[in-house]
Every structure is written in C-alpha cells, then in structure tokens.
Design a protein around this motif. Structure first.
Motif, PDB file in Angstrom:
ATOM      1  N   LYS A  16      -1.130  -2.128  -9.744  1.00 18.23           N
ATOM      2  CA  LYS A  16      -1.604  -1.483 -10.879  1.00 18.23           C
ATOM      3  C   LYS A  16      -1.985  -2.308 -11.976  1.00 18.23           C
ATOM      4  CE  LYS A  16       0.229   3.023  -9.408  1.00 18.23           C
ATOM      5  NZ  LYS A  16       0.933   4.196  -9.413  1.00 18.23           N
ATOM      6  N   LEU A  46       0.936   4.060  -2.998  1.00 20.34           N
ATOM      7  CA  LEU A  46       0.114   5.186  -3.024  1.00 20.34           C
ATOM      8  C   LEU A  46       1.394   6.390  -2.981  1.00 20.34           C
ATOM      9  CD1 LEU A  46      -2.294   4.395  -0.089  1.00 20.34           C
ATOM     10  CD2 LEU A  46      -2.629   5.101  -2.271  1.00 20.34           C
ATOM     11  N   LEU A  88       0.690  -1.132  -0.004  1.00 16.29           N
ATOM     12  CA  LEU A  88       0.047  -0.229  -0.176  1.00 16.29           C
ATOM     13  C   LEU A  88       0.872   1.316   0.009  1.00 16.29           C
ATOM     14  CD1 LEU A  88      -2.770  -0.845   2.455  1.00 16.29           C
ATOM     15  CD2 LEU A  88      -3.169  -0.146   0.143  1.00 16.29           C
ATOM     16  N   PHE A 146     -10.474  -0.246  -2.007  1.00 17.94           N
ATOM     17  CA  PHE A 146      -9.858  -1.025  -2.975  1.00 17.94           C
ATOM     18  C   PHE A 146     -10.748  -2.312  -3.119  1.00 17.94           C
ATOM     19  CE2 PHE A 146      -5.352   0.556  -1.996  1.00 17.94           C
ATOM     20  CZ  PHE A 146      -5.396   1.712  -3.250  1.00 17.94           C
ATOM     21  N   SER A 152      -3.380   7.951  -4.571  1.00 17.60           N
ATOM     22  CA  SER A 152      -1.881   8.075  -4.338  1.00 17.60           C
ATOM     23  C   SER A 152      -1.623   9.320  -4.360  1.00 17.60           C
ATOM     24  CB  SER A 152      -1.253   7.183  -5.466  1.00 17.60           C
ATOM     25  OG  SER A 152      -1.452   7.606  -6.793  1.00 17.60           O
ATOM     26  N   SER A 201      -5.958   2.888  -7.592  1.00 19.47           N
ATOM     27  CA  SER A 201      -5.072   3.484  -6.760  1.00 19.47           C
ATOM     28  C   SER A 201      -4.549   4.677  -7.136  1.00 19.47           C
ATOM     29  CB  SER A 201      -3.722   2.430  -6.533  1.00 19.47           C
ATOM     30  OG  SER A 201      -3.256   2.182  -7.980  1.00 19.47           O
TER      31      SER A 201
END
Length: 933
Positions: free
Chosen positions: A852, A597, A593, A618, A629, A625
């Motif tokens: 991603k 981010l 995480l 999520f 982020s 994300s």
C-alpha cells in the motif's frame, strides 16, 4: 640466454652424457639428475656444483684469451672494495692511399667478315676493353680487452687481458671512403663481473659458491637470492660475449687485401668445445682411480665447498675437474684447427677467430648453466605432478579447499553453499531457490556445470526492521532474517578462475520477488535491480568481480601524497569498501498477499488460480489492493467474526467482480473502436429505401477519455457474485484499470514512522537458514562496518598482503528461462537493459500494491549480504608450490579464518576443531594473539 625449454635441454643433455661416460672412469654411471633417485638436499648440492663449474669454465675461457692466474688473484682482491668490470673497446681509422687505373678486356670478341660476290675477301676481329679506376684505402683497427676496477681512472686500476692492432687495404670503385675516416671508439662495451670474482674462495682462487639455505629469501634450490645473482651475472656476460664476438666477426667482412676465401663457418659456435656445466648425477660415487696433479692445464679447478655434505649421487671433485680438463683440451684443439683456416697477418686473423669462438663458448656456458638450474626446478615440477597424478588447476584447488574446510571448522561454523530455499516455514514447500553459482572455466573446469559458492554465514533471525526506497518519496519497511555471507575467492596468475551468476528459480504455481543492490546502512537497503520470479522461471544474472588494492598496497601508494590527496584517496576507498557489501533481498509474495487482503495465514496456500488472478490484477492492470481486500469496516460489517473461509470468499467475489468489470470494459472498447472505424469510412453505411440509413450507434468519435467513462459506468450492470449487494467492491473513481506507473499514486507517500499506525498481524515463525551460526545475536548489526573491520584485520593479520577486497556487480547480459504455458517447452531469452528496467518496474509496482505504497511492512523477507575478498597469487597453482615453495592451502586457510572470525565475531580457536588448533597455531601464530582476536 635462451628461455628454458625442457625438450631442448633433455636433448642436449642426452648428447652430452655420451661424452661424459667416456671422460669419467668405468666405475661411474652418469645419468640425468631426474633419472637418479635422490633427496631434496641433493638438488641444492647439484645447483652449487653446476654453478661452481660455470665459474671455473668462464675463467678458463677468458684464460684462453689472456687472463692469467695472477690476474685472477688481483681481480679477486680488488672486487672486495670496488666493482670489477671487463671492458672491450675498439678504434678504427680509414685513410686514402692511392688510385690505380687498369684495362680489362671483355671475355668475348666480335668478328666481322667482308665478302665480294660471295667470296670472302677479309675478316676483322674487334674486342671491348674497359678502363677501370680503383681507389685504395688503408683501414686500421685496434681493440683491447681490459679488466678495470671502479671507473678505471688510473693505470693501477686497469689490467690488459688482450690487445691487438691490424690493418687491411680496402678497394672501392668510387672515391668515397668505405668506412668512417675516424671512428674512435668504434665500440665500447662493458660488463660487471664482480660476482664472478667474489664467488671465489677468499683464501685461494677456486670457486666457492654456496646457497644460504637459512636466508629468508631462500625458497628453493632455484629460487633464492644467491642463484638469482648468479643468473643476473650469466645473463650480462652472455650478452657481452655475443656483442664482442659480433664485432670481431665483422672484421672478417673487410678482410679483402689478401683476397683469400675464409672458412667463416668455423666461427660459428658448435658442440666441438665441451661444456662442463651439466645437471648429472651418478648411481655410484666412488673415489677416482687417479687424482689430477699439479700438471693440470686448466687455469681454475674446483674444490669441495661443503665438507659436511654427504651424498652418494653427486659428482666427486675429481669427476668435476675431469670435465673442466676436457673443456680446456677441446678449446686448444679448436685453436689449432683455426690456425690452418685463417691467416696470421691482417685485420682479421686466427687470433680474432679464436676470440670469436671462445666468447661464443662463454655465452653457451652461461646458457647451459641457466638450463641446468631450470632443469632442477623442472624436476620438482615433474615430481609434484607425478605425486598427485595431474597438474593442479584452480578448480582442483577450490575443490580441495571445500574438503579442507570440513576437517578444519566446527560443524556450527562450517562454510555452506550459498543456495537457500525460499519458504514460509519448515511446514511449507519452498517457493523456489536463490543461489550464487560459479562456473569454473579454463583447464580443469567445465563451464556447463555450475555449483553454488561456499561462504561463511552468520545469521540473525530476529533483527530490527530495515527499509528500502521504491522511489524518491516512498519507503518500504521489511522484517525477516538477515544473513551475512563471507566469500573467499582464489586467483592464480595466468589461470582464469570462475564466472559467478546469481540464479533465482521458482517452482510451478509459485512466485517471489528478488531485489539486488547494496546494504547502505544498518537500517537501509538500496535496491538497483528487481524481478518477479514465478511459475518455473529461472533468472540468471552474471556477476562481475573487481578487486581493489590490499590495505598495505593502498598505504604504500598514498604514503608520498599530500594530506589533501591522501584524504581524497581515503574517501574513495571507504566508498569502495562499502561497495563490497553485495545484497540480495528475497520477498515472499503469498504471505504478503494474505496480509494486504486481510486474509488469514495460509489462506492462499492452495488457492492457485486466485493467487494467479491477484498477481495479474496487481501487475498487469495495477488494481489497488483496496478494491480486492476484505474490509469489515466498509460495507462488510455484518460479519462480526468472519472466519477464514468467509474472508477468502469475499476476496474471491471481489476478484470475480473485477474480472467481470474488466471483461465488460474490454467489450465496450471493442465496440467503440468499431464505431470509430465505421464513422471514419463514409462508404460503410447501408443504403435503405429512403436514402442512406446510419448504422446504430454511429456518430462522432468518442472524445478523449472515453475508456475511462466506460469503466466508471460498468458497475451497474456487473453481476453480483453474492446475494448481498454489499459484497461488491467499491467502484473505482478514476479508471484504475488504465492507470500506468502508479506506485506512489494511491495516497501520500508513507514514511517509516507512519507505518506503525497500520494493522500489524502476528508474524509467522521465521525459517531457519542452513548456515545459521550457533548463538547468533538478535541485536541489530551494522553490516556496513564489516568491510572496514575486515580491511583492518587484513592489514594486521595478512602478512603476505595477498588479500584484496572484492566488489561484486551485476553484469549486463541476463538470461531468463521461462515456460509460457503449462505444457509448453521452456524458452530462453536474454534481457537487454530496457527489458531489465521493465522487470524492475513491474516488481516495484507489485511491491507498491503489496505494501500500500509503503504503509504496510513486509514481514516475510530475507536479506542476504555477501562480502567478498580475493586471495591473489602471483603465479599459477603449481608454480606457487614449486617456485615460491609456498603451500597455498595454508595461505588460503589463514585468509578464511581471518574472514570467519570477523563475520562470526568469535576468536579463531572457537571456530576450528580442537585437533586442528596446534597445527594452525604453528602455521599462523598471529591469529591466536590476544590483540589480534
């Protein structure tokens, strides 16, 4: 023969001991062998003694039926080149004799009185006379017992031991033959008695049975080739004797001519005939007061077979012969008793009666011999249990092997429990634990108490990256530690082993991902199942074990197949071997995480609520994300060198903004549904002065996609958490909150090659696994080659061919224990296949967001590959030791060293302690050969 039953044998033995004490002289104190202190060699001598007594007893019993010493000597000579058998054959014939008619009055009469005016005038008496016609038949039977050599084709190959012919008149009420007119032969029975005569000494007709203690197949006094041949002989002879006695007993059923009542109970076998085959020993073995002279009535006596044998607890030769003499005496006494109970002439006479009794005694002697050798083996079993204090179960054996490993292996290579903490580094608290636990079932185990299995572990802290697929077009790269676990299981026949389960536990406010599958190549992992474990969840997945044939069994099975068939079988075996590589991949969520981010390391360590909010966004809403982020290149460029706190603050602002947006979207959805409800109900409008007044906001129902439009228009009214408007996250353009199953929709699928273009943060120091082996190589190791290497070493070093590769598969009934709220009690549920798929989809959706869609590699992951093998014993733990005379500890020790040397890629002498090398070399020298290392 009856199966060995310890209680029955003990009862018979105690009854026989009373007679034995009377037979032997007063200086002897015969007792059951188990009650006399003796040595292991005495058990061999006892088995040899009872076997020789059984040989002499059988010959003496057949001697009562006509076998002579001359016959014995001839058959002994003939058994050297051909097979000698006993054959019993019988012929029957039934022919019509005559017809007789007779009258038979009824036992009652009928009287009829005639009276006139009450005065008796006359009385008439009548009776019923029945005319009976009887048909008489002549029934003839002839039988003989012969000893034949080979097939008995010539007269020289046949010796007649007993023969007799008789006849009887049968009476029927119809003219139908009571027996087949011609039945030739009526019965034809044959038994191989070659062992009986070959067991006699070559120079004289006396028993000379011995057990070859040096033979390869000789395991115990009971389990050896010599005793097994004796057992097969006694089993055959017992069946033959019972079949012949059954036929002869049937002749008494047709004995009707004399019309005499016969005492058929006298034909049943009883204990009046003494059996000299007894597992007894004496406390004092002194020379007999007087020896048996040549006037002995026994056909066969015994002599010493081992001059070198020194034992003070065995029966002397004189004692054994006294018991044989008692047997002959009781046989003759029984014969005299039958003379008074059965006629001399006819189809079934005193001769048949004595033959029946003698043959039943032969069967009883065979059974007594089997009980005697079984009693010797029972003594071993009882003595072993007495020495240990209990009957050893598989659970007890597994517990000992753990203790044994601590004495055997160096500390660096000592097998460790497969239970590891999931943590970022030693400076952080664990997120939870993952383990493979066993619940021992059956005797000696408590299925409610689970403990981790013990494995041999080889670890690699800096391996090359590996990949696994999220779907057909998306691959995720992961780095981190690799651990190869080798687990050796033990399986004993008739005794259940253990039930395995993969258990993942998370601590409060902690989370992790667990993926289960197979290691498919040196650089790829194939996950089949996945789950998110968080907030005191405990997921228990049962593991099913299935073994495949050992290398030797596989080669033997395909040896006679065609080349095409062999190729097919080998291809499937290669797939089965790779299936033995069970894999568990654990991914830490917080570090990933932080990376996705763009936060500094450890930023989320104490941000519990933020972490929970991110997980919800999520997993539940599948927010990309990019919307959450910190991105200094898009609207946040005023922060040239943002600190960790500033990065975290921006992310918090994005999360808050997203929550506000979602809250407003929910509120508008509620209002829209109210509008739909009011529009659909025509009577819900409120009536005003000028007629009906429509409620504000009423109108036609929203068109399809209204929810998406509401989400798009939320941004303008969303509050700004920071003064600068640039702190707002980019607005979604396609209704991200309503997106479902969007693991691969964030962009094009990223292949592992394109992942190198992404930002690569500095990886955290890898944690050290408790089972790390010293000097583990950092080079990439192809784990899929390990099963093949193990298979080759099993074939080469496992001389017993007892090691079978084992496949581990997840079971169907998963159990999950979770706590819905902080103060709520834990609840347990079972996950069906559909629920398991839901868990997998949620885990893959989270992975899609954290990486991603595969563009960002996982850096805090650890892969645990488990390869299993099972050492299979064909008997229970106790029977392996008693019947096979095998120490299972040494066998399993050898198997564990084969696996350990393969997993650690080191020779055996480097794995074990110096003081154990010589002992292991003596027990398993093949492990130390240069070409076997």
């Amino acid at each position: 023969m009856e199966a060995f039953v310890e209680g029955r044998v003990e009862q018979r033995l105690q009854a026989a001991l009373e007679r034995v004490r009377v037979i032997l002289d007063a200086t002897k104190d015969p007792q059951a062998a188990g009650d006399v202190h003796h040595q292991y060699e005495d058990k061999y001598l006892l088995v040899e003694g009872v076997t020789n007594a059984a040989v002499a007893s059988q010959l003496n019993s057949f001697g009562a039926l006509g076998l002579t010493l001359e016959h014995v000597q001839k058959l002994q000579e003939r058994s050297k080149d051909k097979v000698v058998s006993f054959q019993f054959s019988a012929e029957e014939a039934c022919s019509y004799l005559r017809e007789e008619t007779r009258e038979e009055e009824a036992p009652t009469r009928q009287i009829e009185n005639i009276s006139i005016h009450g005065t008796l005038q006359a009385a008439f008496t009548s009776k019923v006379v029945t005319k009976i016609t009887e048909y008489f038949w002549k029934f003839e039977a002839k039988y003989e017992l012969v000893a034949i050599r080979g097939v008995g084709g010539t007269a020289d190959d046949r010796l007649c031991l007993m023969t007799r012919a008789g006849q009887a008149e049968l009476v029927t009420s119809t003219k139908q033959s009571p027996r087949p007119e011609v039945k030739k032969p009526a019965v034809n029975l044959q038994v191989d008695v070659n062992w009986l005569f070959r067991s006699l000494k070559s120079d004289k007709a006396v028993p000379g049975f011995t057990v070859d203690r040096l033979a390869k197949q000789c395991k115990t006094p009971r389990r050896n080739e010599d005793v097994q041949q004796a057992y097969n002989h006694c089993e055959r002879v017992a069946v033959f004797a019972k079949q012949v006695s059954s036929y002869l007993s049937g002749l008494f059923q047709v004995q009707t001519a004399a019309k005499k009542s016969l005492d058929l109970a006298a034909l049943r076998g009883d204990d009046s005939i003494f059996s000299p085959v007894l597992p007894v020993m004496v406390q004092s073995s002194q020379a007999a007061i007087e020896d048996l002279g040549p006037s002995s009535e026994a056909l066969i006596l015994v002599e010493a077979v081992r001059e070198e044998a020194q034992s003070n607890v065995q029966l002397t030769i004189q004692d054994s012969n006294r018991l044989l003499e008692e047997e002959v005496r009781t046989l003759k006494q029984k014969q005299n008793d039958l003379v008074e109970a059965f006629p001399e002439e006819g189809i079934a006479t005193r001769a048949e009666a004595f033959a029946v009794v003698s043959l039943l005694h032969v069967a009883r002697v065979c059974s007594s011999w089997a009980d005697a050798v079984g009693y010797v083996e029972g003594m071993l079993r009882k003595q072993l249990a007495a020495a240990i204090g209990k009957e050893v179960s598989p659970a007890d054996f597994a517990a000992y092997m753990r203790f044994h490993y601590r004495k055997l292996f160096h500390d660096s290579f000592l097998p460790k429990p497969l239970c590891f903490s999931v943590r970022r580094s030693d400076m952080h608290s664990p997120e939870g634990t993952v383990s493979i636990e066993e619940a021992v079932v059956g005797p000696g185990g408590d299925s409610n108490i689970n403990s981790p299995i013990v494995t041999m572990v080889a670890s690699n802290a800096e391996p090359a990256p590996m990949t696994f697929p999220l779907n057909a077009s998306t691959y995720v790269t992961f780095a981190g530690e690799r651990h190869l676990h080798a687990w050796l299981s033990h399986q004993f026949s008739g005794q259940s082993g253990c039930e395995l389960s993969l258990v993942a536990r998370a601590r409060q406010f902690s989370s992790m991902l667990v993926l289960i599958g197979r290691v498919s190549s040196a650089t790829s992992f194939d996950p089949k199942y996945a789950a998110i474990i968080q907030n005191k969840d405990e997921l228990s997945i049962p593991l099913n074990l299935s073994t495949i044939p050992s290398p030797k069994e596989f080669k033997d099975a395909i040896e006679s197949l065609s080349p095409e068939q062999q190729a097919f079988a080998k291809a499937f075996r290669s797939m089965q071997l790779e299936s033995t590589l069970f894999g568990v991949l654990v991914v830490q969520i917080k570090p990933q995480l932080e990376r996705v981010l763009n936060l500094a390391d450890d930023s989320l360590t104490k941000e519990i609520k933020l972490t929970q909010d991110l997980m919800q966004l999520f997993i539940k809403y599948q927010i990309p994300s990019d919307l959450l982020s910190f991105d200094a290149t898009s609207g946040e460029a005023e922060l040239l060198n943002p600190t960790a706190a500033e990065r975290l603050a921006r992310v918090k602002g994005h999360v808050q903004a997203m929550h506000d947006m979602l809250a407003q979207a929910k509120q508008e959805e509620i209002q829209q549904r109210e509008q739909e409800s009011l529009y659909d109900d025509a009577f819900a409008n409120v009536k005003g002065r000028g007629g009906f007044r429509a409620v504000a906001g009423s109108g036609p129902p929203a068109q399809k996609g209204w929810y998406r439009s509401a989400v798009i228009n939320i941004g303008a009214s969303a509050p700004k958490p920071l003064a600068d408007s640039r702190s707002m996250p980019p607005r979604p353009t396609c209704g991200a909150p309503a997106r479902q199953g969007n693991r691969a929709k964030h962009g094009h699928a990223q292949k592992p090659e394109s992942q190198q273009q992404q930002e690569q943060p500095v990886p955290q120091p890898a944690q050290r696994f408790p089972g790390d082996s010293v000097g583990a190589s950092s080079a990439t190791r192809d784990y899929t080659q390990v099963p093949v290497e193990l298979d080759q070493r099993f074939e080469k070093l496992d001389t017993d061919h007892s090691l079978r590769p084992t496949i581990i598969n997840p079971g169907e009934r998963w159990r999950k224990q979770s706590q819905k709220a902080l103060l709520a009690s834990p609840s347990t549920s079972h996950l069906s296949k559909a629920e398991q798929k839901t868990e997998r989809d949620a885990a893959f959706d989270l992975l899609d967001a954290l990486t991603k869609s595969g563009a960002l590699p996982l850096t805090h992951a650890s892969l645990h590959a488990v390869i299993a093998a099972t050492h299979c014993f064909d008997k229970t733990v106790t029977e392996t030791v008693i019947q096979n005379n095998v120490n299972p500890i040494a066998k399993v020790e050898r198997s564990s060293l084969i696996m350990a040397s393969t997993v650690h890629q080191k020779p055996v002498q480097d794995l074990i302690k110096d003081e154990q090398v010589q002992r292991v070399t003596d027990a398993s020298p093949q492990l130390f050969l240069e070409n076997a290392s």
